[in-house]
Design an enzyme around this catalytic site. Structure first.
Site, mmCIF file in Angstrom:
data_model
loop_
_atom_site.group_PDB
_atom_site.id
_atom_site.type_symbol
_atom_site.label_atom_id
_atom_site.label_comp_id
_atom_site.label_asym_id
_atom_site.label_seq_id
_atom_site.Cartn_x
_atom_site.Cartn_y
_atom_site.Cartn_z
ATOM 1 C CG ASP A 296 -0.112 -0.067 2.534
ATOM 2 O OD1 ASP A 296 0.809 -0.905 2.604
ATOM 3 O OD2 ASP A 296 -0.392 0.701 3.476
ATOM 4 C CD GLU A 297 -1.257 4.632 2.776
ATOM 5 O OE1 GLU A 297 -2.168 5.439 2.966
ATOM 6 O OE2 GLU A 297 -0.579 4.151 3.707
ATOM 7 C CB ALA A 298 4.750 2.081 -2.696
#
Ligand code: TNX
Length: 486
Positions: A296-298
């Site tokens: 997630d959320e890279a």
């Protein structure tokens, strides 16, 4: 329907009978008396029921609770978790094909026990809608140790969940000892949001504690799914292992609550061995079939490098013989045999539909419904609000089949509540964010859409605080429910 019985999740079929049975003292008759008497005592003694088992059947005041494993029952439901519970004025019987069904039946029975220690006559035939009924718990932003985690297993189990997914690594800390990279916990095991973990706590699970916790959970038919979050959310790893950075220099510890700034690099020669060794170690330490690789959320990676790093992680989990799970962002890298956890309803659905067409399956945790770290309402002292408020009815009134527009219904593997702990500092905070929303989400995951409704749930859950108080679980008295007097 018998809306008066305070059962959550509501069963597939309920027939109310005549009369009641006294249950102030019960004698458990079962295939494995030591094990089942202990499990029954765990559920029933906090309610005031005296529980005995094994040995010769005592006569007199004891009500018999008989547990019967019958896998060859003609016409038995094919569902592996199915059970039948019969409460008669002269005794109680649970029949199931598998042990997990016996425990579900006992849990349903425990919810029928009144303050006066009686239970109404009833026949329940039951089986769940989805196999993946889970809770995702962040133990990084604030650390919660083995004692609290066992209590969370008990709570999850009480509402018939099967999965406790532990978010074990993030920017603020690393919570699982890794044999091939001991520096991860030696350096990053004791940090969290706001600074070091509480004095006298270690801040991570040793390999042995992780095994013990999994065994405790498995004895209650709950699978622990460990998550190692890659390639973003990796500040704690880059704090412990400078080799993961392009300049070889470790970054400072991070005690804030921003997301999206940390990352790995595909062309760094230390990266692939790190991903393979860590996930190989985690897979070897994991008793259940799943390992979660985050994803997630890279936010600081471009799409090709992200896909390469996530692909590396998914392959490492498969090579170690486990089924990978990843957050929804990993959809472009996911195919058959991968589970994706949907969390952000603001995202474009097209990649999810393509992943489903390629054989990926979905666990539904839409933040607007399933995020138990959102405040209940504007006045709530704990929680975030980036997805708005999640009141009890929001957590209840939705259907997993329509959570992702256009996704085929048969691509839904189940539902998971999620509790991120940026603002959750104590066990009381933790339990009061889950209660009463976790029972709502458990019913969404268990009960067919046509078999449940908000008014019924609202009235049934009103009786549950007696059990929560008996277990010492803090809860939030939302005004949406007319709670039974204490
Ligand atoms: C988003 S949900 C995150 C977490 C935060 C959470 C706070 C997800 C996969 N990532 O890193 O803790 O929001 O609500």
């Amino acid at each position: 329907m018998s809306p008066r019985l305070p059962l959550v999740p509501w069963p597939a079929a309920v027939e109310q009978g005549e009369g009641r049975v006294g249950v102030s003292a019960v004698h458990v008759v079962s295939p494995d008396p030591l094990r089942w008497t202990l499990l029954a005592a765990e559920l029933l003694s906090p309610l005031g029921v005296t529980v005995a088992g094994g040995g010769d059947l005592e006569v007199g005041e004891w009500t018999v609770v008989e547990l019967v494993l019958r896998d060859d029952e003609p016409g038995a439901r094919p569902e592996p978790e199915a059970y039948t519970l019969e409460v008669r004025p002269d005794g109680v019987t649970v029949v199931a094909a598998r042990p997990v069904g016996l425990l579900h039946g006992l849990r349903t029975f425990a919810q029928l026990v009144t303050r006066e220690l009686t239970a109404p006559a009833v026949v329940v035939h039951d089986a769940p809608r989805y196999p993946w009924r889970g809770l995702t718990l962040d133990v990084v932003r604030h650390w919660f140790g083995p004692d609290v985690l066992r209590r969370v297993v008990d709570l999850a189990g009480a509402y018939k969940l099967r999965v406790l997914h532990l978010h074990l690594t993030d920017d603020q800390g690393w919570r699982l000892e890794i044999p091939s990279r001991p520096a991860l916990t030696a350096v990053s095991g004791g940090t969290q949001v706001g600074g070091p973990v509480a004095e006298g706590t270690r801040g991570f699970l040793t390999a042995e504690e992780f095994r013990d916790l999994q065994e405790y959970a498995a004895a209650r038919f709950v699978e622990i799914v460990p998550e190692i979050d890659l390639p973003g959310h990796t500040n704690a790893a880059c704090h412990a292992l400078g080799e993961l950075r392009p300049d070889g220099q470790p970054v400072p510890a991070y005690g804030g609550i921003e997301v999206g700034f940390s990352r790995l690099w595909i062309d760094n020669p230390a990266t692939a061995p790190f991903v393979r060794d860590v996930l190989g170690d985690v897979a070897a330490m994991t008793l259940g079939p799943h390992v979660h690789v985050g994803g997630d959320e890279a936010l600081s990676l471009d799409a090709p490098e992200y896909a390469a790093l996530v692909g590396l992680a998914l392959d490492a989990v498969r090579a170690a013989g486990k089924t990978p799970v990843a957050w929804q962002e990993a959809a472009p890298a996911a195919g058959s045999g991968t589970l994706l956890q949907f969390w952000d309803p603001r995202a474009d659905a097209a990649p999810f539909l393509r992943a489903a067409a390629a054989g990926a399956r979905f666990v539904m945790s839409p933040a607007s419904r399933a995020y138990c770290d959102m405040k209940y309402d504007a006045a709530h002292p704990i929680g975030l609000d980036w997805m708005g408020y999640v009141e009890l009815r929001d957590a209840y009134d939705w259907d997993p089949e329509t959570a992702v527009p256009g996704l085929p219904a048969d691509a839904v593997e189940g539902v998971a509540a999620a509790l991120w702990t940026e603002t959750v500092e104590t066990p009381d905070h933790l339990f009061s964010m889950l209660l009463p929303r976790l029972p709502a989400l458990a019913e969404v995951a268990w009960t067919a859409a046509g078999g449940r409704g908000w008014e019924g749930f609202r009235d049934r859950v009103a009786a549950h605080p007696r059990a929560w108080d008996a277990q010492g679980w803090a809860w939030h008295p939302t005004p949406q429910v007319a709670w039974a007097r204490p």
